[in-house]
Enzyme design. Structure first.
Site, PDB file in Angstrom:
ATOM      1  N   HIS A  28       1.606  38.050  -8.168  1.00  0.00           N
ATOM      2  CA  HIS A  28       1.537  37.494  -9.850  1.00  0.00           C
ATOM      3  C   HIS A  28       2.875  37.255  -9.711  1.00  0.00           C
ATOM      4  O   HIS A  28       3.542  36.501 -10.642  1.00  0.00           O
ATOM      5  CB  HIS A  28       1.764  39.061 -11.102  1.00  0.00           C
ATOM      6  CG  HIS A  28       1.102  39.439 -11.402  1.00  0.00           C
ATOM      7  ND1 HIS A  28      -0.782  38.470 -11.655  1.00  0.00           N
ATOM      8  CD2 HIS A  28       0.126  40.504 -10.888  1.00  0.00           C
ATOM      9  CE1 HIS A  28      -1.319  39.521 -11.799  1.00  0.00           C
ATOM     10  NE2 HIS A  28      -1.244  40.813 -11.206  1.00  0.00           N
ATOM     11  N   THR A  29       4.210  36.679  -8.682  1.00  0.00           N
ATOM     12  CA  THR A  29       4.647  35.780  -8.253  1.00  0.00           C
ATOM     13  C   THR A  29       4.042  34.057  -7.646  1.00  0.00           C
ATOM     14  O   THR A  29       4.690  33.597  -8.065  1.00  0.00           O
ATOM     15  CB  THR A  29       6.169  36.520  -6.952  1.00  0.00           C
ATOM     16  OG1 THR A  29       4.800  36.887  -6.600  1.00  0.00           O
ATOM     17  CG2 THR A  29       6.272  37.436  -7.557  1.00  0.00           C
ATOM     18  N   GLY A 112     -14.164  42.827  -4.718  1.00  0.00           N
ATOM     19  CA  GLY A 112     -13.821  43.064  -6.329  1.00  0.00           C
ATOM     20  C   GLY A 112     -12.170  44.228  -5.994  1.00  0.00           C
ATOM     21  O   GLY A 112     -12.306  44.848  -7.466  1.00  0.00           O
ATOM     22  N   GLY A 114      -9.348  43.827  -5.205  1.00  0.00           N
ATOM     23  CA  GLY A 114      -7.547  43.083  -4.649  1.00  0.00           C
ATOM     24  C   GLY A 114      -7.655  42.772  -3.546  1.00  0.00           C
ATOM     25  O   GLY A 114      -6.792  42.538  -3.351  1.00  0.00           O
ATOM     26  N   LEU A 115      -8.404  42.392  -1.982  1.00  0.00           N
ATOM     27  CA  LEU A 115      -8.527  42.343  -1.097  1.00  0.00           C
ATOM     28  C   LEU A 115      -9.128  41.165  -0.800  1.00  0.00           C
ATOM     29  O   LEU A 115      -9.476  40.589   0.582  1.00  0.00           O
ATOM     30  CB  LEU A 115      -9.302  43.489  -0.263  1.00  0.00           C
ATOM     31  CG  LEU A 115      -8.475  44.342  -0.496  1.00  0.00           C
ATOM     32  CD1 LEU A 115      -9.377  45.460   0.381  1.00  0.00           C
ATOM     33  CD2 LEU A 115      -6.756  44.346   0.372  1.00  0.00           C
ATOM     34  N   ASP A 162      -3.930  33.782  -1.928  1.00  0.00           N
ATOM     35  CA  ASP A 162      -5.109  34.454  -1.182  1.00  0.00           C
ATOM     36  C   ASP A 162      -5.770  33.413  -0.099  1.00  0.00           C
ATOM     37  O   ASP A 162      -5.990  34.340   0.856  1.00  0.00           O
ATOM     38  CB  ASP A 162      -5.804  35.025  -2.533  1.00  0.00           C
ATOM     39  CG  ASP A 162      -5.631  35.627  -3.017  1.00  0.00           C
ATOM     40  OD1 ASP A 162      -4.426  36.148  -3.344  1.00  0.00           O
ATOM     41  OD2 ASP A 162      -6.374  36.114  -4.206  1.00  0.00           O
TER      42      ASP A 162
HETATM   43  C1  GLA Z   1      -5.193  37.617  -7.303  1.00  0.00           C
HETATM   44  C2  GLA Z   1      -4.689  35.507  -7.138  1.00  0.00           C
HETATM   45  C3  GLA Z   1      -3.536  35.673  -6.925  1.00  0.00           C
HETATM   46  C4  GLA Z   1      -2.503  36.610  -6.999  1.00  0.00           C
HETATM   47  C5  GLA Z   1      -2.247  37.826  -7.197  1.00  0.00           C
HETATM   48  C6  GLA Z   1      -1.922  38.313  -7.553  1.00  0.00           C
HETATM   49  O1  GLA Z   1      -5.068  37.581  -6.300  1.00  0.00           O
HETATM   50  O2  GLA Z   1      -5.683  35.058  -6.738  1.00  0.00           O
HETATM   51  O3  GLA Z   1      -2.706  34.321  -6.761  1.00  0.00           O
HETATM   52  O4  GLA Z   1      -1.807  36.207  -8.254  1.00  0.00           O
HETATM   53  O5  GLA Z   1      -3.715  38.022  -8.267  1.00  0.00           O
HETATM   54  O6  GLA Z   1      -0.493  38.509  -7.089  1.00  0.00           O
END
Ligand code: GLA
Length: 356
Positions: A28-29, A112, A114-115, A162
């Site tokens: 979340h940066t 779904g 987080g990858l 990402d």
């Molecule tokens: C998701 C978003 C990224 C990033 C992360 C948290 O993966 O697509 O841009 O903000 O959450 O770090």
């Protein structure tokens, strides 16, 4: 699993791959102009294309077993198709002359959790389009267009981590990225360590789950502080005047940026692992994007002798956890932790290294 030939009868004209990613530190940066440290994973999305005979686009997704027909005048209703449609529509808006296409997608990037399965789909689509039409787009421009597709067509106000990771990272070294300048360099994993990713089995929904709300809170905190973004805050002391909730959100971002930079300079895997543990605590307590299930899985990982550190990875609210393990210990750690997690009522699985 179907191939392009099975669905469309003959070979594609162009093909491309793009990997998923796991973020080691810097959560979340990115939408706060900060620092991130992702690494590509072995799982990839494969896109194949050919000019279609007729007036419409045909999109086939092998894993989902879904097929969609559309034109560029109207976004298709199927959610997975919106990522591909968004990339095509934006490339056309930038001047590319895009004929109707037959498109086949096959992927082993877990969806779904987080990858970054969506970034892998976007980047593979744009790479394939570049190859097919000879478009003049470099890898950074591909990442930037892919991010716009996600924001404008999938409705998540994501940062650029990402898509940059999928477009530029590899599986052997982490990518240190300054999301403001896009300056970047590869950083080796700490000596003697390896990456383990476990799925918590807890379903997660990005847009609905408060991701956009967190982003809005950060923007509000930056506005109250009179800075362009939380990246510009020099220390935690500067946050004292903020309302409690915004203070905690901002404290996560400021401390997380510092952790990324420390990790890159740190001596060894123990220090790196401690920074990962601190990141999880901050995501749990200050940013409030963890869940009880994720906390359980992370605690089980952190308790293992072969683990230097562990945290939730990606946006949170469910999905996967990442651990830095003693090199070679990944599978043993996974076996022990998943068994204990099952005893605690969870249903996890090993995602990286794949085939666990
Ligand atoms: C998701 C978003 C990224 C990033 C992360 C948290 O993966 O697509 O841009 O903000 O959450 O770090």
């Amino acid at each position: 699993m179907s191939r392009f030939e099975d669905v469309f009868g003959s070979a594609p004209e162009a093909q491309a791959d793009a990997p998923g990613r796991v973020n080691l530190l810097g959560e979340h940066t990115d939408y706060n102009d900060g620092f991130v440290l992702p690494i590509a994973i072995a799982q990839q999305t494969h896109v194949a294309m050919r000019r279609a005979g007729g007036p419409a686009f045909s999109l086939h997704a092998a894993e989902l077993g879904e097929a969609v027909r559309f034109t560029l005048d109207r976004a298709p209703a199927a959610h997975f198709a919106s990522y591909v449609f968004g990339c095509l529509a934006l490339a056309r808006a930038q001047g590319a002359d895009i004929p109707p296409l037959d498109i086949h997608v096959a992927s082993d990037v877990p969806i779904g959790v987080g990858l970054s399965s969506s970034a892998a789909l976007e980047v593979a689509t744009l790479r394939c389009l570049r190859a097919l039409l000879g478009l003049a787009m470099d890898d950074v421009q591909i990442a930037q267009l892919a991010q716009r597709a996600e924001i404008e067509y999938a409705g998540v106000r994501c940062g650029i981590m990402d898509q940059m990771a999928s477009s530029l990272a590899d599986t052997t070294r982490a990518l240190l990225l300054d999301t403001r300048s896009l300056e970047r360099r590869f950083v080796p994993l700490p000596a003697g360590s390896g990456v383990l990713v476990l799925d918590s089995g807890i379903a997660r929904s990005l847009a609905a789950s408060g991701y956009n709300q967190r982003r809005a809170e950060c923007e509000e905190a930056a506005r109250l502080l009179g800075v362009a973004s939380l990246r510009d805050v020099e220390g935690i002391g500067q946050l004292a005047g903020l309302p409690d909730l915004l203070q905690r959100r901002a404290r996560h971002v400021v401390s997380e940026n510092a952790r990324v930079l420390q990790a890159v300079d740190c001596a060894g895997p123990e220090d790196f692992g401690r920074l990962m543990n601190a990141s999880h605590a901050s995501l749990r307590d200050d940013y409030e994007v963890s869940t009880p299930g994720l906390d359980t899985l992370v605690a089980l990982l952190q308790a293992q002798a072969g683990v230097f550190g562990a945290r939730l990875t990606g946006a949170g609210f469910g999905g996967a956890c990442v651990a830095l393990c003693r090199a070679g210990a990944e599978r043993e750690v996974a076996g022990a932790v998943l068994a204990a997690y099952a005893q605690a009522g969870g249903a996890g699985r090993q995602l990286v290294p794949p085939g666990g």
